[in-house]
Motif scaffolding. Structure first.
Motif, PDB file in Angstrom:
ATOM      1  N   TYR A  21      35.009  23.491   8.769  1.00  0.00           N
ATOM      2  CA  TYR A  21      34.310  23.129   7.538  1.00  0.00           C
ATOM      3  C   TYR A  21      34.693  24.143   6.466  1.00  0.00           C
ATOM      4  CZ  TYR A  21      30.635  22.111   4.216  1.00  0.00           C
ATOM      5  OH  TYR A  21      29.952  21.792   3.074  1.00  0.00           O
ATOM      6  N   MET A  22      35.253  23.663   5.365  1.00  0.00           N
ATOM      7  CA  MET A  22      35.675  24.528   4.259  1.00  0.00           C
ATOM      8  C   MET A  22      34.458  24.798   3.373  1.00  0.00           C
ATOM      9  SD  MET A  22      38.737  24.056   1.485  1.00  0.00           S
ATOM     10  CE  MET A  22      38.084  22.558   0.796  1.00  0.00           C
ATOM     11  N   ILE A  23      34.076  26.085   3.269  1.00  0.00           N
ATOM     12  CA  ILE A  23      32.888  26.416   2.481  1.00  0.00           C
ATOM     13  C   ILE A  23      33.213  26.691   1.016  1.00  0.00           C
ATOM     14  CG2 ILE A  23      31.537  27.238   4.437  1.00  0.00           C
ATOM     15  CD1 ILE A  23      32.341  30.084   3.709  1.00  0.00           C
ATOM     16  N   ASN A  24      34.470  26.990   0.694  1.00  0.00           N
ATOM     17  CA  ASN A  24      34.872  27.129  -0.702  1.00  0.00           C
ATOM     18  C   ASN A  24      36.384  26.910  -0.804  1.00  0.00           C
ATOM     19  OD1 ASN A  24      36.108  29.631  -0.051  1.00  0.00           O
ATOM     20  ND2 ASN A  24      34.171  30.690  -0.373  1.00  0.00           N
ATOM     21  N   GLU A  25      36.899  26.911  -1.996  1.00  0.00           N
ATOM     22  CA  GLU A  25      38.308  26.583  -2.234  1.00  0.00           C
ATOM     23  C   GLU A  25      39.298  27.585  -1.648  1.00  0.00           C
ATOM     24  OE1 GLU A  25      39.769  23.886  -3.646  1.00  0.00           O
ATOM     25  OE2 GLU A  25      37.779  22.996  -3.612  1.00  0.00           O
ATOM     26  N   TRP A  26      38.920  28.836  -1.529  1.00  0.00           N
ATOM     27  CA  TRP A  26      39.863  29.846  -1.043  1.00  0.00           C
ATOM     28  C   TRP A  26      39.612  30.169   0.390  1.00  0.00           C
ATOM     29  CZ3 TRP A  26      37.160  34.202   0.259  1.00  0.00           C
ATOM     30  CH2 TRP A  26      35.940  34.407  -0.373  1.00  0.00           C
ATOM     31  N   GLU A  72      36.550  15.661   2.629  1.00  0.00           N
ATOM     32  CA  GLU A  72      37.132  16.656   1.729  1.00  0.00           C
ATOM     33  C   GLU A  72      36.961  18.080   2.266  1.00  0.00           C
ATOM     34  OE1 GLU A  72      36.706  18.122  -2.928  1.00  0.00           O
ATOM     35  OE2 GLU A  72      35.634  16.331  -2.258  1.00  0.00           O
ATOM     36  N   TYR A  73      35.905  18.312   3.041  1.00  0.00           N
ATOM     37  CA  TYR A  73      35.586  19.650   3.515  1.00  0.00           C
ATOM     38  C   TYR A  73      35.743  19.852   5.023  1.00  0.00           C
ATOM     39  CZ  TYR A  73      33.537  20.044  -1.108  1.00  0.00           C
ATOM     40  OH  TYR A  73      33.355  20.046  -2.454  1.00  0.00           O
ATOM     41  N   VAL A  74      35.874  18.770   5.775  1.00  0.00           N
ATOM     42  CA  VAL A  74      35.885  18.854   7.236  1.00  0.00           C
ATOM     43  C   VAL A  74      37.219  18.356   7.787  1.00  0.00           C
ATOM     44  CG1 VAL A  74      34.753  18.093   9.365  1.00  0.00           C
ATOM     45  CG2 VAL A  74      33.387  18.509   7.310  1.00  0.00           C
ATOM     46  N   SER A  75      37.761  19.107   8.754  1.00  0.00           N
ATOM     47  CA  SER A  75      38.988  18.662   9.431  1.00  0.00           C
ATOM     48  C   SER A  75      38.834  18.905  10.932  1.00  0.00           C
ATOM     49  CB  SER A  75      40.219  19.400   8.895  1.00  0.00           C
ATOM     50  OG  SER A  75      40.137  20.768   9.170  1.00  0.00           O
TER      51      SER A  75
END
Length: 174
Positions: free
Chosen positions: A169-174, A133-136
């Motif tokens: 790595y996405m640290i938050n939604e925005w 969900e957070y890593v691509s």
């Protein structure tokens, strides 16, 4: 120390207008203005205006990944300072001019201010795969070919291969 001449500031202004087409294609028309400045001598080395066009196709894969193919082209119109504009000290310029003229050279034609007019064609393939969900993970390969059309580099061709790998790595939604 050997490469101080290449230690420059570069100012770039660009714009791209994307047009979404049917079947997940995108056509982009763009223009970039570039000007490297030798901050040590405070002179502008060259000016480059580059209109471009690219066509992109996205493929959403069943695995959840996205494959993107891009092809495009551009033409760079360049100009630069003459030798007289490059040398701030008028006495030094007169000395260089006299030496060149003694050797049968005209400073304005022996130092062409246009060396980089060129066609560039490129092709790019990239693949983005979400791992969680957070890593691509994104991989890419880009090939570009430049062919110079004016000045001392006329007829020269350069090929640039670029491989890329990016883990995000996405640290938050925005």
């Amino acid at each position: 120390n050997d490469m101080k001449a290449f230690d420059v500031d570069v100012q770039i202004a660009s714009i791209a207008l994307p047009f979404v087409l049917p079947n997940d294609f995108t056509l982009s028309l763009g223009h970039a203005y570039t000007r490297p400045i030798s901050f040590r001598t405070d002179n502008i080395i060259s000016y480059s205006n580059t209109p471009s066009v690219t066509l992109t196709k996205n493929y959403a894969l069943d695995s959840g990944g996205i494959l993107t193919l891009t092809v495009g082209g551009s033409y760079s119109f360049t100009s630069g300072d003459t030798l007289q504009e490059q040398i701030a000290d008028p006495v030094y310029y007169q000395f260089i001019e006299a030496v060149m003229r003694t050797n049968g050279l005209d400073p304005l034609t022996a130092q062409p201010s246009n060396l980089q007019d060129s066609w560039t064609h490129m092709a790019n393939v990239s693949y983005i795969k979400p791992i969680s969900e957070y890593v691509s993970l994104a991989t890419s390969y880009n090939l570009s070919r430049s062919q110079y059309t004016n000045g001392a580099n006329t007829g020269r061709q350069d090929y640039l291969h670029n491989l890329g790998l990016n883990l995000s790595y996405m640290i938050n939604e925005w």
